[in-house]
Design an enzyme around this catalytic site. Structure first.
Site, short mmCIF file in Angstrom:
data_model
loop_
_atom_site.label_atom_id
_atom_site.label_comp_id
_atom_site.label_asym_id
_atom_site.label_seq_id
_atom_site.Cartn_x
_atom_site.Cartn_y
_atom_site.Cartn_z
N SER A 8 0.84 -1.20 0.00
CA SER A 8 0.00 0.00 0.00
C SER A 8 0.87 1.24 0.00
O SER A 8 1.64 1.48 0.94
CB SER A 8 -0.90 0.01 1.23
OG SER A 8 -1.48 1.29 1.37
N HIS A 33 -1.30 -1.36 -4.25
CA HIS A 33 -2.57 -1.12 -3.56
C HIS A 33 -2.69 0.38 -3.29
O HIS A 33 -1.83 0.97 -2.64
CB HIS A 33 -2.60 -1.91 -2.24
CG HIS A 33 -3.89 -1.80 -1.50
ND1 HIS A 33 -4.98 -2.60 -1.80
CD2 HIS A 33 -4.29 -1.00 -0.48
CE1 HIS A 33 -5.99 -2.30 -1.00
NE2 HIS A 33 -5.60 -1.32 -0.18
N ASP A 35 -5.05 3.43 -1.78
CA ASP A 35 -6.15 3.70 -0.85
C ASP A 35 -6.73 5.09 -1.10
O ASP A 35 -6.06 6.10 -0.86
CB ASP A 35 -5.63 3.61 0.58
CG ASP A 35 -5.29 2.18 0.96
OD1 ASP A 35 -6.22 1.34 0.94
OD2 ASP A 35 -4.11 1.91 1.25
N MET A 37 -9.43 7.76 0.01
CA MET A 37 -10.27 8.10 1.17
C MET A 37 -10.88 9.48 0.99
O MET A 37 -10.19 10.41 0.55
CB MET A 37 -9.41 8.10 2.44
CG MET A 37 -8.68 6.81 2.67
SD MET A 37 -7.64 6.95 4.13
CE MET A 37 -6.83 5.35 4.11
N HIS A 66 -8.56 0.69 -3.89
CA HIS A 66 -9.47 0.44 -2.77
C HIS A 66 -10.20 1.74 -2.45
O HIS A 66 -9.61 2.67 -1.90
CB HIS A 66 -8.62 -0.05 -1.58
CG HIS A 66 -9.37 -0.25 -0.31
ND1 HIS A 66 -8.74 -0.46 0.90
CD2 HIS A 66 -10.70 -0.31 -0.05
CE1 HIS A 66 -9.64 -0.63 1.85
NE2 HIS A 66 -10.84 -0.53 1.31
N MET A 68 -12.48 3.96 -0.42
CA MET A 68 -13.14 4.18 0.87
C MET A 68 -13.88 5.51 0.77
O MET A 68 -13.53 6.50 1.42
CB MET A 68 -12.08 4.19 1.99
CG MET A 68 -11.57 2.80 2.32
SD MET A 68 -9.99 2.83 3.17
CE MET A 68 -8.90 2.93 1.76
N MET A 137 -11.30 -6.17 5.64
CA MET A 137 -10.55 -5.18 6.42
C MET A 137 -10.23 -5.78 7.78
O MET A 137 -11.12 -6.19 8.52
CB MET A 137 -11.38 -3.90 6.61
CG MET A 137 -11.48 -3.02 5.37
SD MET A 137 -9.90 -2.58 4.60
CE MET A 137 -9.01 -1.82 5.93
N GLY A 142 -9.09 3.68 7.22
CA GLY A 142 -8.84 5.12 7.37
C GLY A 142 -7.38 5.47 7.57
O GLY A 142 -6.95 6.55 7.19
N GLY A 144 -3.09 3.91 7.97
CA GLY A 144 -2.10 2.84 7.96
C GLY A 144 -1.54 2.67 9.37
O GLY A 144 -1.80 3.49 10.27
N ASP A 175 -6.43 -6.72 4.48
CA ASP A 175 -5.85 -5.37 4.49
C ASP A 175 -5.90 -4.78 5.90
O ASP A 175 -6.99 -4.59 6.45
CB ASP A 175 -6.68 -4.51 3.51
CG ASP A 175 -6.13 -3.10 3.33
OD1 ASP A 175 -5.05 -2.79 3.87
OD2 ASP A 175 -6.81 -2.31 2.64
N GLY A 176 -4.73 -4.47 6.44
CA GLY A 176 -4.65 -3.77 7.72
C GLY A 176 -3.89 -4.53 8.78
O GLY A 176 -4.25 -5.64 9.14
C1 DX5 Z 1 -6.39 1.34 5.67
C2 DX5 Z 1 -5.98 0.99 4.27
C3 DX5 Z 1 -4.82 0.09 4.19
C4 DX5 Z 1 -3.56 0.60 4.81
C5 DX5 Z 1 -2.84 -0.59 5.37
O1 DX5 Z 1 -7.63 1.95 5.66
O2 DX5 Z 1 -7.05 0.37 3.58
O3 DX5 Z 1 -4.57 -0.34 2.86
O4 DX5 Z 1 -2.72 1.30 3.92
O5 DX5 Z 1 -1.76 -0.16 6.08
P1 DX5 Z 1 -1.02 -1.09 7.12
O6 DX5 Z 1 -0.48 -2.27 6.40
O7 DX5 Z 1 0.06 -0.18 7.64
O8 DX5 Z 1 -2.01 -1.46 8.21
ZN ZN Z 2 -6.54 -0.54 1.58
#
Ligand code: DX5
Ligand code: ZN
Length: 218
Positions: A8, A33, A35, A37, A66, A68, A137, A142, A144, A175-176
């Site tokens: 990501s 990946h 993200d 948001m 992805h 969100m 998830m 939201g 990382g 993811d997460g």
């Molecule tokens: C969180 C994202 C993730 C995030 C994961 O909402 O969807 O893709 O970047 O980050 P890590 O691996 O640090 O938890």
């Molecule tokens: Zn993600």
């Protein structure tokens, strides 16, 4: 089976995004990946179409986008134009999920649906044969760098059962909070694709971490 690895870019150094893209290009990673948001569905704003477009111009691997965001169907065509290869929407944001999934497929992208940690896996029963991927998830979306929610392991196993029962070909992406420590358990539970942000870009050698994520999960 070896999992696909999707680093990501949310955890990359945005001042040196080109470097991060090159690391992924040269690594054993499979997808980028990304993200997206909107500050409404999740309490954070990341980046949008111009950045996806710029990443596409340098990326030599598919873009796993992805979303969100609320009302994601408004932007399907736009993300296709920006270079998305796989577009994932959240179950919680789609009143007409079946229509949204088929709009993504008609736009010639792979279609994914994502579940927040509290959304029951069983709710996918009537959409599982339509999707290419389910994104579980394993943190609240939201940000990382959050801690993996242990119950996600049970949810992955439940989803695997649902996929088999319905003869679906959907991949399971998680993811997460993924680390070198929990990656093997996730793959054992049924995960096909591992997203990793902080574990990859927060490490001293991201390419080595990507390699280990693949290897450690054998
Ligand atoms: C969180 C994202 C993730 C995030 C994961 O909402 O969807 O893709 O970047 O980050 P890590 O691996 O640090 O938890
Ligand atoms: Zn993600």
């Amino acid at each position: 089976m070896k999992p696909l690895i999707a680093p990501s870019l949310l955890s990359a150094d945005f001042c040196h995004l080109a470097q991060a893209i090159e690391i992924v290009n040269l690594s054993e990673a499979d997808w980028f990946h990304l993200d997206i948001m909107d500050g409404v569905f999740v309490p954070n704003i990341s980046f949008g179409m111009p950045v996806v477009n710029a990443i596409k111009s340098q990326a030599e691997k598919p873009l796993d986008v992805h979303l969100m965001i609320v009302q994601p169907d408004r932007y399907i065509a736009e993300f296709k134009r920006c270079g998305a290869d796989l577009l994932t929407v959240h179950w919680e944001t789609c009143t007409h999920l079946h229509r949204t999934i088929h709009q993504i497929l008609q736009a010639d992208m792979l279609a994914g649906v994502s579940l927040n940690p509290h959304t029951p896996v069983a709710l996918l029963e009537d959409i599982i044969i339509d999707v290419d991927l389910v994104l579980i998830m394993s943190v609240n979306p939201g940000f990382g760098g959050q801690t993996f929610i242990e119950r996600s392991l049970k949810r992955i196993a439940e989803l695997k059962e649902l996929i088999i029962k319905n003869n679906s070909n959907a991949l399971i992406e998680v993811d997460g909070g993924i680390t070198l420590d929990n990656a093997p358990q996730l793959v054992a539970a049924g995960a096909d694709v591992l997203v990793a942000g902080n574990a990859v870009f927060g490490s001293a050698d991201p390419a080595a971490t990507i390699r280990q994520l693949k290897k450690e999960s054998l």
